[in-house]
Design an enzyme around this catalytic site. Structure first.
Site, PDB file in Angstrom:
ATOM      1  N   HIS A  36      -7.770  -0.748  -1.473  1.00  0.00           N
ATOM      2  CA  HIS A  36      -7.199   0.391  -0.550  1.00  0.00           C
ATOM      3  C   HIS A  36      -6.860   0.339   0.502  1.00  0.00           C
ATOM      4  CE1 HIS A  36      -6.845   4.414   0.821  1.00  0.00           C
ATOM      5  NE2 HIS A  36      -7.880   4.122   1.541  1.00  0.00           N
ATOM      6  N   TYR A  69     -12.254 -18.109  13.906  1.00  0.00           N
ATOM      7  CA  TYR A  69     -12.781 -19.510  14.551  1.00  0.00           C
ATOM      8  C   TYR A  69     -12.967 -19.071  16.050  1.00  0.00           C
ATOM      9  CZ  TYR A  69     -12.000 -24.392  15.250  1.00  0.00           C
ATOM     10  OH  TYR A  69     -12.118 -25.635  15.628  1.00  0.00           O
ATOM     11  N   ARG A  79      -6.514  -4.521  14.581  1.00  0.00           N
ATOM     12  CA  ARG A  79      -6.718  -3.067  14.405  1.00  0.00           C
ATOM     13  C   ARG A  79      -6.842  -2.293  13.550  1.00  0.00           C
ATOM     14  NH1 ARG A  79      -3.667  -0.882  18.926  1.00  0.00           N
ATOM     15  NH2 ARG A  79      -4.679   1.117  18.208  1.00  0.00           N
ATOM     16  N   HIS A  80      -6.636  -2.938  12.328  1.00  0.00           N
ATOM     17  CA  HIS A  80      -7.328  -2.387  11.046  1.00  0.00           C
ATOM     18  C   HIS A  80      -8.609  -2.772  10.880  1.00  0.00           C
ATOM     19  CE1 HIS A  80      -3.034  -1.704   9.468  1.00  0.00           C
ATOM     20  NE2 HIS A  80      -2.780  -2.615  10.620  1.00  0.00           N
ATOM     21  N   GLN A 140      -2.863  -7.440  16.789  1.00  0.00           N
ATOM     22  CA  GLN A 140      -2.273  -6.359  16.228  1.00  0.00           C
ATOM     23  C   GLN A 140      -2.983  -6.078  14.741  1.00  0.00           C
ATOM     24  OE1 GLN A 140       1.828  -6.460  14.994  1.00  0.00           O
ATOM     25  NE2 GLN A 140       2.562  -5.376  16.708  1.00  0.00           N
ATOM     26  N   ARG A 186       2.394  -2.969   7.759  1.00  0.00           N
ATOM     27  CA  ARG A 186       2.948  -4.008   8.256  1.00  0.00           C
ATOM     28  C   ARG A 186       3.902  -4.788   7.270  1.00  0.00           C
ATOM     29  NH1 ARG A 186       1.469  -3.256  13.307  1.00  0.00           N
ATOM     30  NH2 ARG A 186      -0.800  -2.746  13.479  1.00  0.00           N
ATOM     31  N   ALA A 245     -13.257 -19.896  19.864  1.00  0.00           N
ATOM     32  CA  ALA A 245     -12.995 -20.856  20.974  1.00  0.00           C
ATOM     33  C   ALA A 245     -14.053 -20.781  21.882  1.00  0.00           C
ATOM     34  CB  ALA A 245     -11.689 -20.288  21.588  1.00  0.00           C
ATOM     35  N   THR A 272     -10.672   5.829  -3.981  1.00  0.00           N
ATOM     36  CA  THR A 272     -11.609   5.126  -3.970  1.00  0.00           C
ATOM     37  C   THR A 272     -11.808   4.241  -5.289  1.00  0.00           C
ATOM     38  OG1 THR A 272     -12.639   6.826  -5.369  1.00  0.00           O
ATOM     39  CG2 THR A 272     -13.342   6.927  -2.956  1.00  0.00           C
TER      40      THR A 272
END
Lengths: 311, 311, 311, 311
Positions: free
Chosen positions: B222, B121, B112-113, B109, B231, B123, B89
């Protein structure tokens, strides 16, 4: 809200600092920064940091490279459009961090809002202050007869006196016993060298729910508006509403266009169900709809008539 | 990464601004602010705003009134303690906002976080730029034989040429058809007045997954560390890893003590299962444990020996 | 939606199973379980599992020990009260798990709803099927002139033919090149032993955004209602709305009382700002308010009159 | 844990029900369903519902159409792989719902886990029971001298007696005053018709933090494992650890393969920083590294040696 000398010195030092930044700043909020807004008898809210401003909402909505050169008027229009149509993500691009001192029973309601970051003062590590919330006489309400979770009339004199005495005595006694069990003063010194002292993580459970705790609370503007729509509302418990109102004042200094749109489209707004809308349309057509015909319960009908100012 | 003149002007204007603030500032990050760090052939990451610094982590962990007067050394010790023991925290109390331009398959990808704020943006509203990711020759890897989701050797010359030609032609042709179906140029003008033009929300589906999109992405420290631990790791796909590495450089400028602790205790750390730990203990005792006796699969055994530098 | 024989066998086997459970079950949803509801040309939604029913919402709201013995009528009243007053947590106590096959550009909208659990089919591990979304003629709309993200009239014959041809050819060609680059058929066999084959994680980027992907998606009822309120709405893009409508049918089988309350108080509801409400009150009083006097923009005024059926 | 007759009847009725379902069921968990596992002196945990099983994790990881026909052994291997490599999303596909009765100070720790759904018994609506947590003699620990948030030795006889007496008296007295202020018995009858009674939302603040509350808590398996990794750990406060241990027993009945993998790779696992790993490698090479040379603090060195069994 009695700050110690050391705390006041720390606040004064923080307020005295000036840095240069390329980030957007909001002078009206800078003026309030770090200062404690008193709430209830010992509580406060103070803004510790912030990110973004009205223009940052617009910038994110447009995924733009800079802050743009459009007229302020266009920004206002876009912000109002976003709020009206519940586009929430641009408002998530602003963030505010608060330091709050609040009674534990208020903290328990507050923490239900999960989409925020919290660091609470730990009574496993440290000894809490001798401070508890004792309501003002005018806040001592009876249970509402009509609303199971609401307040009714203010308690009469004698009963109110008795309640205040009980709250004061019980909180004070329990705190004193907490210190006795800890065998440790607020300043950390051992009280009776012949005793061991109960561990802090257990002793704290003797405290009452009106004892004060404090935390750092950080939230984005979208989730803050959700919090405020529930907690600055007239149906919220008074003791959390006063915190929400203090925060709303800071928000108005910080993002005035967003705050205005929030007041118009969220705080003062009403939602009509499809059946309620049918009733309104019928009334505008000059017919006299009834609850039964409209398929509304008596309670819904009363709510609708109150909204329309026809109670 | 070709910015238009207007975009460059907006960036320059943003960078030229100087405001006075009481908030903590980080000169090393201020120096990078707004500037686009190039990533891949047309992408970038740029820091748009930030909240907090190393001291803010300490301040939140202590729920303190000011920034304290403790030695910097104590702050470092506390930050390392918090990171080592996964106290998450306090790190949530810092926040960063990025503007990122990235290929759509990377964006898929990344998204997913979930614990982050995103404005992409659209489309549905706007026409995308004619930009697609075409890998460099050295990045054209064959499928790994041993790892179903990994890369093997670099493709040989002729095959690589063919792949590059296909990627380039298909992306370009599909984009041109996208514009034709829209009947609208990148600058918004109608191409053929005799046609209506397909709605943007449908035409976009003709684009390829290496087309570039862009978004504002805001995240607390965090959750950013969690993103980076996955990543910026050697097992991440190269095309997202280069973004993570760019962000990690910004983080090192912003919160150097936290970044150091992250490198020590997270990025370079290894986790040993209870069975693996038994093997290590036995080895230190001079016995020669085996995979079978330890209850480890062959794969786990190989992983462990690699970690211990005994492969 | 062409299921392979093996997939059909797996579905049939799953549907044939019968187990005994103490958990609440919903026969109407059990009847739909595992079966694929077709959506668009190759997509589907199928319910894979569920937790809870209407009574579970009531039970959680009351924090009760059993399922209670109250009249069904009381349950309905409480559910409607909870929905009307936006008590969200009791609805979070029901959960549903879906298997969905959908075009990638739809998946990109869908994933914006963060409060859900997702496992997507990985094109880093596996080869995607040769399936892409090609709209029906009637769905080929022109760009709306009045709404930057909306649809206007259906495209005329010749233009529509050209669009369909482009979409079909581009998606098909790009898929064929994807397979060629992979050097691997859908069934996994190597196509040309003389080539290495591009790694799957790169080859996938040649696919178009109308290629189909699939995922397991699990969500609680409160967050599902939020999803449906946005995506089953008339303003949602057609291609995601048809998925929302299919899910709504499953919800109606699953929790009929909650679904009814949702339709009344959320899907068909309108929100009036404080200023809009003033206009309605004035109209009911027989005065003739104007946009200017009420402080409403022309756009808001039009929206309000449309809501009131006075457009 | 004294259940009323009515509560026992409700539980018995729930347990007596049998329904037919196509969903996966877990007989070992069905056997425990609805039954209250006692925790502390008046608390309990009981499983109220669940979704999924070990196979559901595998199914989601593969995004498969049915439950597959692979060997159980393959499922175990995949589950262990997912756990070892921290693939969290497949574990999110299982969900469990609990009814928990717990002291308020434990509830305040528990609620910090935000990724869960909660419905708490409301002391704004209802009167709480006369139940408070009073530790057993053996649980009355002194403050740890070395760990600011830990427990040391058990308190000696006389001091322990005094602590127990204080806890009992204060909690009891405060509860009695709570009832007096409410002017309402536990069964809802008015105590003194001449008084109004303080509103419930205020009276509750006189209660102590060891008063019991209860809630429905629903969480997915990934987030539950995170909860258990922190709260079933030896460093967790005893009063929450006993709840975690009760839940872990239910998890072992429910998803035995996942639970086994959790025990191996999470609960019993250790994380070594890059510097710690260097020390281990050096030790295996027969050199004698020192804390200073390795750049470890004394505290880290001690932690490492303890992990390696060389303390």
């Amino acid at each position: 809200m009695a700050l110690t000398e050391r705390q006041q010195a720390e606040l004064a030092e923080a307020r005295a600092q000036r840095h240069e930044t390329r980030r957007p700043t909001v002078p009206a909020l800078e003026a309030m920064l770090f200062e404690a807004m008193p709430v209830l008898d010992h509580g406060f809210v103070r803004v510790v940091d912030y990110m973004g401003d009205d223009a940052a909402v617009v910038q994110a909505a447009r995924v733009s490279y800079g802050r743009g050169t459009r007229a302020a008027n266009e920004d206002r229009g876009l912000i109002r459009y976003l709020m009206r149509h519940r586009h929430s993500t641009p408002f998530e691009m602003c963030e505010i961090k608060l330091h709050v001192k609040l009674p534990i029973f208020v903290a328990r309601q507050w923490i239900r809002h999960r989409m925020a970051n919290v660091n609470e003062y730990s009574a496993r590590y440290s000894v809490l202050d001798r401070e508890f919330y004792i309501p003002e006489r005018g806040a001592l309400a009876a249970q509402s007869a009509s609303n199971r979770q609401g307040r009714g009339d203010t308690l009469g004199g004698e009963e109110a006196e008795r309640v205040l005495a009980l709250l004061r005595e019980d909180a004070g006694r329990n705190y004193d016993h907490y210190i006795e069990m800890l065998n440790e003063g607020e300043d950390g010194q051992v009280l009776d060298p012949a005793r061991q002292g109960l561990t802090r993580e257990l002793a704290r459970m003797n405290l009452t729910l009106n004892a004060y705790t404090q935390w750092y609370w950080k939230v984005d503007l979208h989730n803050l508006f959700h919090f405020l729509s529930l907690r600055a509302d007239a149906h919220a418990q008074y003791e959390i509403r006063v915190y929400a109102e203090a925060i709303l004042r800071a928000v108005e200094a910080w993002v005035p266009l967003c705050a205005e749109a929030f007041r118009d489209y969220r705080l003062g707004a009403v939602t009509l169900s499809s059946r309620m809308l049918e009733v309104v349309r019928a009334m505008l057509d000059g017919t006299e709809p009834t609850a039964e015909a409209a398929g509304l319960s008596k309670r819904e009908w009363r709510e609708l008539m109150a909204v329309l100012g026809r109670a």
